[in-house]
Design a protein around this motif. Sequence first.
Motif, PDB file in Angstrom:
ATOM      1  N   ILE A   1       0.906  -3.367  -7.778  1.00  0.00           N
ATOM      2  CA  ILE A   1       2.307  -3.157  -7.378  1.00  0.00           C
ATOM      3  C   ILE A   1       3.114  -4.440  -7.598  1.00  0.00           C
ATOM      4  O   ILE A   1       4.125  -4.430  -8.291  1.00  0.00           O
ATOM      5  CB  ILE A   1       2.423  -2.728  -5.895  1.00  0.00           C
ATOM      6  CG1 ILE A   1       1.513  -1.533  -5.594  1.00  0.00           C
ATOM      7  CG2 ILE A   1       3.890  -2.413  -5.564  1.00  0.00           C
ATOM      8  CD1 ILE A   1       1.888  -0.235  -6.262  1.00  0.00           C
TER       9      ILE A   1
ATOM     10  N   GLY B   1      10.797   1.859  -4.981  1.00  0.00           N
ATOM     11  CA  GLY B   1       9.497   1.768  -5.620  1.00  0.00           C
ATOM     12  C   GLY B   1       9.245   0.458  -6.333  1.00  0.00           C
ATOM     13  O   GLY B   1       8.211   0.280  -6.987  1.00  0.00           O
ATOM     14  N   ALA B   2      10.171  -0.496  -6.202  1.00  0.00           N
ATOM     15  CA  ALA B   2      10.023  -1.771  -6.907  1.00  0.00           C
ATOM     16  C   ALA B   2       8.915  -2.635  -6.321  1.00  0.00           C
ATOM     17  O   ALA B   2       8.371  -3.510  -6.994  1.00  0.00           O
ATOM     18  CB  ALA B   2      11.345  -2.543  -6.868  1.00  0.00           C
ATOM     19  N   GLY B   3       8.594  -2.399  -5.046  1.00  0.00           N
ATOM     20  CA  GLY B   3       7.569  -3.209  -4.388  1.00  0.00           C
ATOM     21  C   GLY B   3       8.121  -4.054  -3.245  1.00  0.00           C
ATOM     22  O   GLY B   3       7.457  -4.974  -2.764  1.00  0.00           O
ATOM     23  N   LYS B   4       9.321  -3.737  -2.778  1.00  0.00           N
ATOM     24  CA  LYS B   4       9.955  -4.530  -1.717  1.00  0.00           C
ATOM     25  C   LYS B   4       9.147  -4.472  -0.410  1.00  0.00           C
ATOM     26  O   LYS B   4       8.855  -5.500   0.185  1.00  0.00           O
ATOM     27  CB  LYS B   4      11.392  -4.037  -1.466  1.00  0.00           C
ATOM     28  CG  LYS B   4      12.286  -4.095  -2.704  1.00  0.00           C
ATOM     29  CD  LYS B   4      13.723  -3.739  -2.398  1.00  0.00           C
ATOM     30  CE  LYS B   4      13.935  -2.300  -1.875  1.00  0.00           C
ATOM     31  NZ  LYS B   4      13.522  -1.255  -2.867  1.00  0.00           N
ATOM     32  N   SER B   5       8.815  -3.251   0.008  1.00  0.00           N
ATOM     33  CA  SER B   5       8.027  -3.134   1.247  1.00  0.00           C
ATOM     34  C   SER B   5       6.638  -3.738   1.060  1.00  0.00           C
ATOM     35  O   SER B   5       6.091  -4.356   1.980  1.00  0.00           O
ATOM     36  CB  SER B   5       7.903  -1.666   1.669  1.00  0.00           C
ATOM     37  OG  SER B   5       9.160  -1.168   2.091  1.00  0.00           O
ATOM     38  N   THR B   6       6.098  -3.583  -0.134  1.00  0.00           N
ATOM     39  CA  THR B   6       4.784  -4.163  -0.431  1.00  0.00           C
ATOM     40  C   THR B   6       4.819  -5.677  -0.233  1.00  0.00           C
ATOM     41  O   THR B   6       3.868  -6.265   0.304  1.00  0.00           O
ATOM     42  CB  THR B   6       4.362  -3.824  -1.881  1.00  0.00           C
ATOM     43  OG1 THR B   6       4.299  -2.402  -2.005  1.00  0.00           O
ATOM     44  CG2 THR B   6       3.031  -4.430  -2.237  1.00  0.00           C
TER      45      THR B   6
HETATM   46  P1  ADP Z   1      10.045  -0.222  -2.244  1.00  0.00           P
HETATM   47  O1  ADP Z   1       9.912  -0.727  -0.841  1.00  0.00           O
HETATM   48  O2  ADP Z   1      10.663  -1.241  -3.159  1.00  0.00           O
HETATM   49  O3  ADP Z   1      10.744   1.078  -2.327  1.00  0.00           O
HETATM   50  P2  ADP Z   1       7.160   0.010  -2.064  1.00  0.00           P
HETATM   51  O4  ADP Z   1       6.667  -1.378  -1.905  1.00  0.00           O
HETATM   52  O5  ADP Z   1       7.236   0.859  -0.863  1.00  0.00           O
HETATM   53  O6  ADP Z   1       8.571  -0.022  -2.820  1.00  0.00           O
HETATM   54  O7  ADP Z   1       6.263   0.768  -3.132  1.00  0.00           O
HETATM   55  C1  ADP Z   1       5.995   0.208  -4.397  1.00  0.00           C
HETATM   56  C2  ADP Z   1       5.105   1.136  -5.172  1.00  0.00           C
HETATM   57  O8  ADP Z   1       3.830   1.206  -4.540  1.00  0.00           O
HETATM   58  C3  ADP Z   1       5.609   2.561  -5.282  1.00  0.00           C
HETATM   59  O9  ADP Z   1       5.374   3.005  -6.596  1.00  0.00           O
HETATM   60  C4  ADP Z   1       4.754   3.306  -4.291  1.00  0.00           C
HETATM   61  O10 ADP Z   1       4.601   4.638  -4.664  1.00  0.00           O
HETATM   62  C5  ADP Z   1       3.456   2.554  -4.361  1.00  0.00           C
HETATM   63  N1  ADP Z   1       2.699   2.640  -3.124  1.00  0.00           N
HETATM   64  C6  ADP Z   1       3.087   2.198  -1.911  1.00  0.00           C
HETATM   65  N2  ADP Z   1       2.154   2.462  -0.975  1.00  0.00           N
HETATM   66  C7  ADP Z   1       1.151   3.107  -1.628  1.00  0.00           C
HETATM   67  C8  ADP Z   1      -0.114   3.646  -1.217  1.00  0.00           C
HETATM   68  N3  ADP Z   1      -0.537   3.571   0.044  1.00  0.00           N
HETATM   69  N4  ADP Z   1      -0.896   4.201  -2.178  1.00  0.00           N
HETATM   70  C9  ADP Z   1      -0.482   4.244  -3.467  1.00  0.00           C
HETATM   71  N5  ADP Z   1       0.682   3.770  -3.906  1.00  0.00           N
HETATM   72  C10 ADP Z   1       1.497   3.199  -3.008  1.00  0.00           C
END
Ligand code: ADP
Length: 249
Positions: free
Chosen positions: A16, A37-42
């Motif tokens: 991610i 889906g950019a990875g901000k929460s990640t």
């Molecule tokens: P944002 O916060 O920028 O919208 P996220 O960090 O939530 O983005 O998600 C980034 C990517 O990681 C997305 O493509 C999402 O589908 C994927 N993702 C997040 N959590 C999971 C998970 N538990 N399993 C698989 N993919 C995930």
Amino acid sequence: MLKINNLHVSVADKPILKGLTLEVPAGEVHAVMGPNGAGKSTLGYSLSGRPGYEVTDGSASWNGQDLLGLDPAERAAAGVFLSFQYPMEIPGVPAMTFIRTALNAQKRARGEEEVSAPAFLKQVKAASQALKMDFDMLKRPLNVGFSGGEKKRMEILQMALLEPSLLILDETDSGLDIDALRIVSEGVNALRRADRSMLVITHYQRLLDYIKPDKVHVLAAGRIVASGGPELALELEAEGYDKFLPTAA
Ligand code: ADP
Ligand code: MG
Ligand code: MG
């Protein structure tokens, strides 16, 4: 300061974050904007040490201390606080008990004395008044049945009481009406301090009218692809993220 270098993070074996580099000096507020889906929460989860977010490369440190080697409780004791996009509900645990438990766990980890019940009660009353929260809410199970705005206020209240030095706000604006947005933003602004850094994650520019960032970064496809001043947020609002996406390159 917060130093993130070439951070790679996988979730469920899917890469991610792909080489994210970012620095936030002490006392500064930086915004991270990006498409869904950019990875901000990640990024937020990786810094707070949430299980399931596997760091495969790179580094992240806070005031010279390597964060990635610490467990979530140790990161909290080091001053890291992540305010969730979707705050969790904890049935059976009054909000006030939850916060005091977290505060005392941090204090023990730092070798400090625990806060007494009367002293804590005084702190909670003052902090909840500042956020215009009904004190009775603090006696209810954490976040259970709270509205979106109430949950966000509860997050800011926790920050005010736990006194973190690195604040990560993940889409704090989502689900807030204008009045709640203003109160929550004022609460965040009141926490600004020369020795405190903030990472404000948001999809929309609106929040940055209230929480003025020193710098704005664009996160797209797992990396920071552009950085600038607050004007960058206005540009994104007007033009969208398209030109930062890999397919447009
Ligand atoms: P944002 O916060 O920028 O919208 P996220 O960090 O939530 O983005 O998600 C980034 C990517 O990681 C997305 O493509 C999402 O589908 C994927 N993702 C997040 N959590 C999971 C998970 N538990 N399993 C698989 N993919 C995930
Ligand atoms: Mg999202
Ligand atoms: Mg998100």
